[in-house]
Design an enzyme around this catalytic site. Sequence first.
Site, PDB file in Angstrom:
ATOM      1  N   TRP A 186     -12.569   1.494  -6.439  1.00 52.30           N
ATOM      2  CA  TRP A 186     -11.217   1.480  -7.163  1.00 52.30           C
ATOM      3  C   TRP A 186     -11.177   0.570  -8.485  1.00 52.30           C
ATOM      4  O   TRP A 186     -11.635  -0.434  -8.649  1.00 52.30           O
ATOM      5  CB  TRP A 186     -10.084   0.834  -6.078  1.00 52.30           C
ATOM      6  CG  TRP A 186      -8.739   0.655  -6.900  1.00 52.30           C
ATOM      7  CD1 TRP A 186      -7.788   1.638  -7.173  1.00 52.30           C
ATOM      8  CD2 TRP A 186      -8.142  -0.577  -7.428  1.00 52.30           C
ATOM      9  NE1 TRP A 186      -6.799   1.335  -7.841  1.00 52.30           N
ATOM     10  CE2 TRP A 186      -7.103  -0.143  -8.249  1.00 52.30           C
ATOM     11  CE3 TRP A 186      -8.885  -1.819  -7.661  1.00 52.30           C
ATOM     12  CZ2 TRP A 186      -6.228  -1.093  -8.965  1.00 52.30           C
ATOM     13  CZ3 TRP A 186      -8.024  -2.588  -8.437  1.00 52.30           C
ATOM     14  CH2 TRP A 186      -6.759  -2.338  -8.770  1.00 52.30           C
ATOM     15  N   GLU A 227     -10.561   5.694  -4.910  1.00 51.29           N
ATOM     16  CA  GLU A 227      -9.087   5.542  -4.559  1.00 51.29           C
ATOM     17  C   GLU A 227      -8.407   5.812  -5.638  1.00 51.29           C
ATOM     18  O   GLU A 227      -8.784   5.238  -7.012  1.00 51.29           O
ATOM     19  CB  GLU A 227      -9.230   4.032  -4.061  1.00 51.29           C
ATOM     20  CG  GLU A 227      -7.612   3.672  -3.689  1.00 51.29           C
ATOM     21  CD  GLU A 227      -7.478   2.168  -3.059  1.00 51.29           C
ATOM     22  OE1 GLU A 227      -8.822   1.506  -3.215  1.00 51.29           O
ATOM     23  OE2 GLU A 227      -6.445   1.889  -2.616  1.00 51.29           O
ATOM     24  N   LYS A 229      -4.496   5.725  -7.623  1.00 53.42           N
ATOM     25  CA  LYS A 229      -3.115   4.653  -7.694  1.00 53.42           C
ATOM     26  C   LYS A 229      -2.101   5.154  -8.669  1.00 53.42           C
ATOM     27  O   LYS A 229      -2.486   5.766  -9.515  1.00 53.42           O
ATOM     28  CB  LYS A 229      -3.689   3.308  -8.176  1.00 53.42           C
ATOM     29  CG  LYS A 229      -2.406   2.435  -7.816  1.00 53.42           C
ATOM     30  CD  LYS A 229      -3.371   0.931  -7.747  1.00 53.42           C
ATOM     31  CE  LYS A 229      -1.967  -0.233  -7.804  1.00 53.42           C
ATOM     32  NZ  LYS A 229      -2.521  -1.712  -7.828  1.00 53.42           N
ATOM     33  N   ASP A 261      -4.603   5.192  -0.207  1.00 55.80           N
ATOM     34  CA  ASP A 261      -3.857   3.828   0.033  1.00 55.80           C
ATOM     35  C   ASP A 261      -2.277   4.044   0.053  1.00 55.80           C
ATOM     36  O   ASP A 261      -1.477   4.805  -0.684  1.00 55.80           O
ATOM     37  CB  ASP A 261      -3.996   3.039  -1.197  1.00 55.80           C
ATOM     38  CG  ASP A 261      -3.620   1.557  -0.790  1.00 55.80           C
ATOM     39  OD1 ASP A 261      -2.449   1.371  -0.522  1.00 55.80           O
ATOM     40  OD2 ASP A 261      -4.285   0.562  -0.990  1.00 55.80           O
ATOM     41  N   HIS A 264      -0.033   3.813  -2.744  1.00 60.68           N
ATOM     42  CA  HIS A 264      -0.220   4.085  -4.101  1.00 60.68           C
ATOM     43  C   HIS A 264       0.561   5.407  -4.513  1.00 60.68           C
ATOM     44  O   HIS A 264       0.011   6.219  -5.144  1.00 60.68           O
ATOM     45  CB  HIS A 264      -1.646   4.232  -4.195  1.00 60.68           C
ATOM     46  CG  HIS A 264      -2.364   3.106  -4.323  1.00 60.68           C
ATOM     47  ND1 HIS A 264      -3.592   2.713  -4.634  1.00 60.68           N
ATOM     48  CD2 HIS A 264      -2.118   1.652  -3.909  1.00 60.68           C
ATOM     49  CE1 HIS A 264      -4.084   1.541  -4.578  1.00 60.68           C
ATOM     50  NE2 HIS A 264      -2.898   0.710  -4.247  1.00 60.68           N
ATOM     51  N   HIS A 288      -6.761   3.319   3.255  1.00 60.25           N
ATOM     52  CA  HIS A 288      -6.208   1.894   2.959  1.00 60.25           C
ATOM     53  C   HIS A 288      -4.814   1.714   3.609  1.00 60.25           C
ATOM     54  O   HIS A 288      -4.025   2.366   3.009  1.00 60.25           O
ATOM     55  CB  HIS A 288      -6.197   1.756   1.692  1.00 60.25           C
ATOM     56  CG  HIS A 288      -7.675   1.043   1.153  1.00 60.25           C
ATOM     57  ND1 HIS A 288      -7.855   0.496   0.057  1.00 60.25           N
ATOM     58  CD2 HIS A 288      -8.889   0.917   1.920  1.00 60.25           C
ATOM     59  CE1 HIS A 288      -9.024   0.087  -0.060  1.00 60.25           C
ATOM     60  NE2 HIS A 288      -9.719   0.581   0.953  1.00 60.25           N
ATOM     61  N   ASP A 296       4.518  -1.153  -4.523  1.00 64.85           N
ATOM     62  CA  ASP A 296       3.370  -1.292  -3.878  1.00 64.85           C
ATOM     63  C   ASP A 296       2.948  -2.771  -3.677  1.00 64.85           C
ATOM     64  O   ASP A 296       2.216  -3.299  -4.180  1.00 64.85           O
ATOM     65  CB  ASP A 296       2.288  -0.726  -4.810  1.00 64.85           C
ATOM     66  CG  ASP A 296       0.926  -0.926  -4.675  1.00 64.85           C
ATOM     67  OD1 ASP A 296       0.668  -1.011  -3.223  1.00 64.85           O
ATOM     68  OD2 ASP A 296      -0.158  -1.173  -5.309  1.00 64.85           O
ATOM     69  N   ASP A 298       2.063  -4.363  -1.087  1.00 65.65           N
ATOM     70  CA  ASP A 298       1.114  -4.709  -0.326  1.00 65.65           C
ATOM     71  C   ASP A 298       1.588  -5.903   1.030  1.00 65.65           C
ATOM     72  O   ASP A 298       0.818  -6.961   1.261  1.00 65.65           O
ATOM     73  CB  ASP A 298      -0.193  -5.396  -0.811  1.00 65.65           C
ATOM     74  CG  ASP A 298      -0.902  -4.342  -1.596  1.00 65.65           C
ATOM     75  OD1 ASP A 298      -1.373  -3.288  -0.993  1.00 65.65           O
ATOM     76  OD2 ASP A 298      -0.839  -4.231  -2.758  1.00 65.65           O
ATOM     77  N   ASP A 327      -5.395  -2.882   3.878  1.00 70.97           N
ATOM     78  CA  ASP A 327      -5.425  -3.271   2.635  1.00 70.97           C
ATOM     79  C   ASP A 327      -4.083  -3.927   2.202  1.00 70.97           C
ATOM     80  O   ASP A 327      -3.095  -3.144   1.792  1.00 70.97           O
ATOM     81  CB  ASP A 327      -5.853  -2.109   1.582  1.00 70.97           C
ATOM     82  CG  ASP A 327      -6.015  -2.812   0.184  1.00 70.97           C
ATOM     83  OD1 ASP A 327      -6.024  -3.982  -0.095  1.00 70.97           O
ATOM     84  OD2 ASP A 327      -5.960  -1.914  -0.837  1.00 70.97           O
TER      85      ASP A 327
HETATM   86  C1  RNT Z   1      -5.628  -1.826  -5.309  1.00 66.86           C
HETATM   87  C2  RNT Z   1      -6.331  -0.992  -4.581  1.00 66.86           C
HETATM   88  C3  RNT Z   1      -7.505  -1.825  -4.174  1.00 66.86           C
HETATM   89  C4  RNT Z   1      -7.386  -3.068  -3.884  1.00 66.86           C
HETATM   90  C5  RNT Z   1      -8.473  -3.841  -2.833  1.00 66.86           C
HETATM   91  C6  RNT Z   1      -8.504  -5.536  -3.133  1.00 66.86           C
HETATM   92  O1  RNT Z   1      -4.323  -1.411  -5.724  1.00 66.86           O
HETATM   93  O2  RNT Z   1      -5.325  -0.989  -3.300  1.00 66.86           O
HETATM   94  O3  RNT Z   1      -8.011  -0.969  -2.885  1.00 66.86           O
HETATM   95  O4  RNT Z   1      -6.264  -3.501  -3.248  1.00 66.86           O
HETATM   96  O5  RNT Z   1      -9.635  -3.431  -3.436  1.00 66.86           O
HETATM   97 ZN    ZN Z   2      -6.388   0.023  -1.507  1.00 66.61          ZN
END
Ligand code: RNT
Ligand code: ZN
Length: 432
Positions: A186, A227, A229, A261, A264, A288, A296, A298, A327
């Site tokens: 990523w 990945e 985003k 993810d 994302h 993820h 986003d 998290d 994640d």
């Molecule tokens: C970032 C991505 C990535 C990170 C990690 C720390 O938006 O989701 O995967 O969160 O690699």
């Molecule tokens: Zn991620």
Amino acid sequence: MNTENINKAYELAKEQFASMGIDTEAVISSLEKIPISLHCWQTDDVAGFENAGDLGGGLQVTGNYPGKARNIDEVRADLEKSLSLIPGSHKVNLHAIYGDFSKGQPERCDIDTCHFDSWIDWAKENGVGLDYNGTFFSHPMADTNFTLSSKDKTIRDYWIEHAKKSRKITEYIGEKLGRTCVNNLWIPDGYKDIPADKYAHRAILKEALDEIFKDKYTSKYAIDAFESKLFGVGVESYTVTSNEFVLAYCMSQPDVIVTFDAGHFHPTEEIEDKLSSVLTFKDHILLHISRGVRWDSDHVVILNDQLKGIMEQVVRLGTDKIFIALDYFDGSINRCGAIVTGMRAGIKALMIAMLEPLSLMKKAEDDAQYFERLAIMEEAKFLPFDAVWNYYCMKQDVPCGFDWIKECSDYQTKVAKERDNIFNIIKNYIGL
Ligand code: RNT
Ligand code: ZN
């Protein structure tokens, strides 16, 4: 919880599930073999061991809860504690910045297999697998917000080398553990404001990726994932690795799988709908699992409809096809508590999906009985999953029900006292 009551409740539940053709014993024995990759970066707010300063790459962790892990021993202690409260056999997801740098701090492009030997030993001792991520943020060479897609060849080559070494490390870990190690790529590349040229960075990135992925793995234990985003904080207007770019690139490369993810995409766009589409063309996917709140953000993964929907798809499409990783990063609450909450939620969601009367739902669908399909799904939401869950936890010798919460609180209070003690802070600072 009282063992006798757990057993009684389980026996009743087992009968109820059996009447719908679901074998709870078989579910339990499959469930214990499905790994979820626990992300080491929840232990320390994605800081790592380089003392690099602020978190970069458009990532943001809020909160300053006491007792944050500051070094490899503390990260491992927190992971071990967390794993002791989670049923099943799992993996730990590492980032390059969590390497063992006790013999000296390498440049990112020089982080190599030797920095993960002690992690491999630790993984063997703890019976866990490992996954890997190169770290393309929180670094002066990423200060322009461009890494692999940078127009500056020096910057680009630096990160290409890091990406290549990440693949080498992944293969090494997989071989040493005799278990699949997934390397997730990523990158944070993008612009805060509207670019004049949206194409140039993508063309550059494609070339860089071709260079990175040009060598095939010799090990059957290594897998590459890529990945996408939507945006990052401070990188809101343009992300080089948009979903379309990543999807198209992965379709052009038989051996690179897509990472989805959950945070994302646009806030109402669910990744559960994407899995069956992509698996029509690819053999594997990396997940993820995260929880976005308005953006986003998290947040800690919980047992909500989004998670249940994802795990339903994982079970229906095949748990051997989808690598599951978490994640998220929340620094505002007990960090081990955050890990255990998310991991237990993930396993619960998998268990619920495995206990669903799927054959009844499918039959109703095949017979075009759509009211019946809907009604079966509704009734299925109320089946006695908790009885099977508590029994599973008891069998796995981890706390059932609410019992783990106090254990997590006590642990964090104890470590916070030690870690936030002024003498220990000084000792850690000077590296003793
Ligand atoms: C970032 C991505 C990535 C990170 C990690 C720390 O938006 O989701 O995967 O969160 O690699
Ligand atoms: Zn991620």
